[in-house]
Write an enzyme that holds these catalytic residues in place. Sequence first.
Site, PDB file in Angstrom:
ATOM      1  N   ARG A 227     -15.039   0.092   5.392  1.00 13.68           N
ATOM      2  CA  ARG A 227     -14.731  -0.808   6.494  1.00 13.68           C
ATOM      3  C   ARG A 227     -13.998  -2.037   5.962  1.00 13.68           C
ATOM      4  O   ARG A 227     -14.306  -2.528   4.866  1.00 13.68           O
ATOM      5  CB  ARG A 227     -16.021  -1.276   7.199  1.00 13.68           C
ATOM      6  CG  ARG A 227     -16.647  -0.243   8.106  1.00 13.68           C
ATOM      7  CD  ARG A 227     -15.780   0.015   9.352  1.00 13.68           C
ATOM      8  NE  ARG A 227     -16.381   0.989  10.244  1.00 13.68           N
ATOM      9  CZ  ARG A 227     -16.107   2.301  10.240  1.00 13.68           C
ATOM     10  NH1 ARG A 227     -15.236   2.815   9.395  1.00 13.68           N
ATOM     11  NH2 ARG A 227     -16.689   3.099  11.116  1.00 13.68           N
ATOM     12  N   HIS A 275      -6.322   3.358   8.698  1.00 16.72           N
ATOM     13  CA  HIS A 275      -7.648   3.846   9.113  1.00 16.72           C
ATOM     14  C   HIS A 275      -7.583   5.320   9.556  1.00 16.72           C
ATOM     15  O   HIS A 275      -7.919   5.665  10.690  1.00 16.72           O
ATOM     16  CB  HIS A 275      -8.243   2.969  10.227  1.00 16.72           C
ATOM     17  CG  HIS A 275      -9.736   3.143  10.355  1.00 16.72           C
ATOM     18  ND1 HIS A 275     -10.586   2.136  10.758  1.00 16.72           N
ATOM     19  CD2 HIS A 275     -10.543   4.216  10.127  1.00 16.72           C
ATOM     20  CE1 HIS A 275     -11.835   2.576  10.778  1.00 16.72           C
ATOM     21  NE2 HIS A 275     -11.822   3.851  10.404  1.00 16.72           N
TER      22      HIS A 275
HETATM   23  P1  NDP Z   1     -24.557   6.920   4.831  1.00 16.21           P
HETATM   24  O1  NDP Z   1     -25.365   6.118   5.771  1.00 16.21           O
HETATM   25  O2  NDP Z   1     -24.845   8.379   4.687  1.00 16.21           O
HETATM   26  O3  NDP Z   1     -24.630   6.276   3.371  1.00 16.21           O
HETATM   27  C1  NDP Z   1     -24.671   4.917   3.168  1.00 16.21           C
HETATM   28  C2  NDP Z   1     -24.944   4.639   1.688  1.00 16.21           C
HETATM   29  O4  NDP Z   1     -24.796   3.235   1.453  1.00 16.21           O
HETATM   30  C3  NDP Z   1     -26.367   5.017   1.272  1.00 16.21           C
HETATM   31  O5  NDP Z   1     -26.361   5.581  -0.016  1.00 16.21           O
HETATM   32  C4  NDP Z   1     -27.081   3.667   1.252  1.00 16.21           C
HETATM   33  O6  NDP Z   1     -28.154   3.579   0.330  1.00 16.21           O
HETATM   34  C5  NDP Z   1     -25.962   2.752   0.794  1.00 16.21           C
HETATM   35  N1  NDP Z   1     -26.227   1.360   1.184  1.00 16.21           N
HETATM   36  C6  NDP Z   1     -26.353   0.847   2.415  1.00 16.21           C
HETATM   37  N2  NDP Z   1     -26.623  -0.475   2.363  1.00 16.21           N
HETATM   38  C7  NDP Z   1     -26.678  -0.785   1.049  1.00 16.21           C
HETATM   39  C8  NDP Z   1     -26.936  -1.986   0.339  1.00 16.21           C
HETATM   40  N3  NDP Z   1     -27.183  -3.130   0.968  1.00 16.21           N
HETATM   41  N4  NDP Z   1     -26.919  -1.938  -1.010  1.00 16.21           N
HETATM   42  C9  NDP Z   1     -26.686  -0.780  -1.662  1.00 16.21           C
HETATM   43  N5  NDP Z   1     -26.430   0.392  -1.046  1.00 16.21           N
HETATM   44  C10 NDP Z   1     -26.422   0.386   0.293  1.00 16.21           C
HETATM   45  O7  NDP Z   1     -23.024   6.713   5.251  1.00 16.21           O
HETATM   46  P2  NDP Z   1     -21.809   7.745   5.155  1.00 16.21           P
HETATM   47  O8  NDP Z   1     -21.686   8.191   3.755  1.00 16.21           O
HETATM   48  O9  NDP Z   1     -21.907   8.780   6.211  1.00 16.21           O
HETATM   49  O10 NDP Z   1     -20.582   6.798   5.572  1.00 16.21           O
HETATM   50  C11 NDP Z   1     -20.279   5.638   4.851  1.00 16.21           C
HETATM   51  C12 NDP Z   1     -19.255   4.810   5.604  1.00 16.21           C
HETATM   52  O11 NDP Z   1     -17.960   5.374   5.511  1.00 16.21           O
HETATM   53  C13 NDP Z   1     -19.473   4.690   7.120  1.00 16.21           C
HETATM   54  O12 NDP Z   1     -20.475   3.740   7.417  1.00 16.21           O
HETATM   55  C14 NDP Z   1     -18.113   4.257   7.600  1.00 16.21           C
HETATM   56  O13 NDP Z   1     -18.050   2.855   7.612  1.00 16.21           O
HETATM   57  C15 NDP Z   1     -17.158   4.796   6.546  1.00 16.21           C
HETATM   58  N6  NDP Z   1     -16.257   5.822   7.087  1.00 16.21           N
HETATM   59  C16 NDP Z   1     -14.920   5.548   7.135  1.00 16.21           C
HETATM   60  C17 NDP Z   1     -14.035   6.460   7.623  1.00 16.21           C
HETATM   61  C18 NDP Z   1     -12.569   6.207   7.604  1.00 16.21           C
HETATM   62  O14 NDP Z   1     -11.801   6.961   8.228  1.00 16.21           O
HETATM   63  N7  NDP Z   1     -12.098   5.206   6.900  1.00 16.21           N
HETATM   64  C19 NDP Z   1     -14.486   7.775   8.153  1.00 16.21           C
HETATM   65  C20 NDP Z   1     -15.918   7.993   8.008  1.00 16.21           C
HETATM   66  C21 NDP Z   1     -16.762   7.029   7.510  1.00 16.21           C
HETATM   67  P3  NDP Z   1     -29.489   4.478   0.514  1.00 16.21           P
HETATM   68  O15 NDP Z   1     -29.037   5.905   0.315  1.00 16.21           O
HETATM   69  O16 NDP Z   1     -30.369   4.012  -0.583  1.00 16.21           O
HETATM   70  O17 NDP Z   1     -29.994   4.215   1.891  1.00 16.21           O
HETATM   71  C1  OXD Z   2     -15.901   6.623  11.053  1.00 19.47           C
HETATM   72  C2  OXD Z   2     -14.484   6.241  11.069  1.00 19.47           C
HETATM   73  O1  OXD Z   2     -16.759   5.765  10.888  1.00 19.47           O
HETATM   74  O2  OXD Z   2     -13.639   7.072  11.473  1.00 19.47           O
HETATM   75  O3  OXD Z   2     -16.194   7.833  11.188  1.00 19.47           O
HETATM   76  O4  OXD Z   2     -14.137   5.125  10.660  1.00 19.47           O
END
Ligand code: NDP
Ligand code: OXD
Length: 312
Positions: A227, A275
Amino acid sequence: MTTLLIVVPPVIARLWTEPMAKYAPWLKVVIHGQDEYAPDAIDYALGFRPPAGLFNTLPKLKAIFSLGAGVDGFLSDPDFPKHIPLARFVDHTLSREMMHYVLLHVLMFHRTQRQFDRAQAQKQWAQMFPPRRTEETRIGIFGMGEIGTMAGERLRDLDFPVAGWSRTKKSVRGIESFAGDGEMEAFLNRSDILVCLLPLTPDTRNILNRKTFAQLPQGAYVINAARGGHLVEDDLVAAIDSGHLAGAVLDVFQTEPLPQTSPIWAHPKITMTPHVAAMTDPRVAARYFADQIAAHEKGEALSNLVDFARGY
Ligand code: NDP
Ligand code: OXD
């Protein structure tokens, strides 16, 4: 009749009507901003960056679905109704597109491809940009969730040394795990390519900043596909212009679309995409949401519920 409100711009919403009708012919679909509807007729809502306050006007809403993996566009509304379950889209095809995006840009940097592109543009036979040694391109993944883990495993299988940083410790074969604020500096110190795949929460906002960059090795590279709110854009430009960072790839921005005045557009060491790292495909996702709604109607639990206390 069970009614689903789709809350995305009508031009995108139209892509959903046919696949939703295919997988949930029993569901009435209405589009916010296009169709007339009675607020108390809406049972479920599906959207991405909904207008603030909208869900509080729907008194019979049973659940809300994010058509993206990230839910910051919902939770940024201070009045978001947290008594209603919010489930996010988690799907192999979406994670896979993200993994491909990460691999593409890791390899582009690792194999010095952009230098060869520039040499080609000047008709130079430039046998002078050797790839880095694989063992010396240490990848660090911020966020070891669905997407971070998949990308990390594939990079590990390509023989890169991979580490992940997350809130809780992980045990993934061949991937070193760092967790929490106390282990962040050690993680950054060993990351030649830092890939951000965190959710945007109050704890992770602006996490890609001057201090973070200073803890990366000289010549490190940054990929942000999560993001725009994670990145302090001026700090990135300063760290690249000072020579500390080699460059960056950005798919997401503080303001989207990226303002025309941003120096990022023309920066020679920043690659940007609008994006599009992964996009939810309605032909795949409609089935997932139809199944989720059907399960909820039968009293079964929803999958991939957001934990409001954690913010993701
Ligand atoms: P998940 O919720 O599966 O994973 C999030 C990870 O971040 C987990 O490992 C979590 O730790 C870690 N995390 C969260 N908060 C913290 C913190 N404060 N400190 C350390 N680690 C932290 O998310 P996804 O993998 O499904 O997606 C990740 C992001 O990718 C989405 O939120 C979205 O913003 C972005 N995205 C972007 C897209 C694009 O087109 N650019 C498309 C799809 C997604 P823990 O495992 O310990 O809980
Ligand atoms: C998502 C994105 O969060 O497309 O899936 O950004």
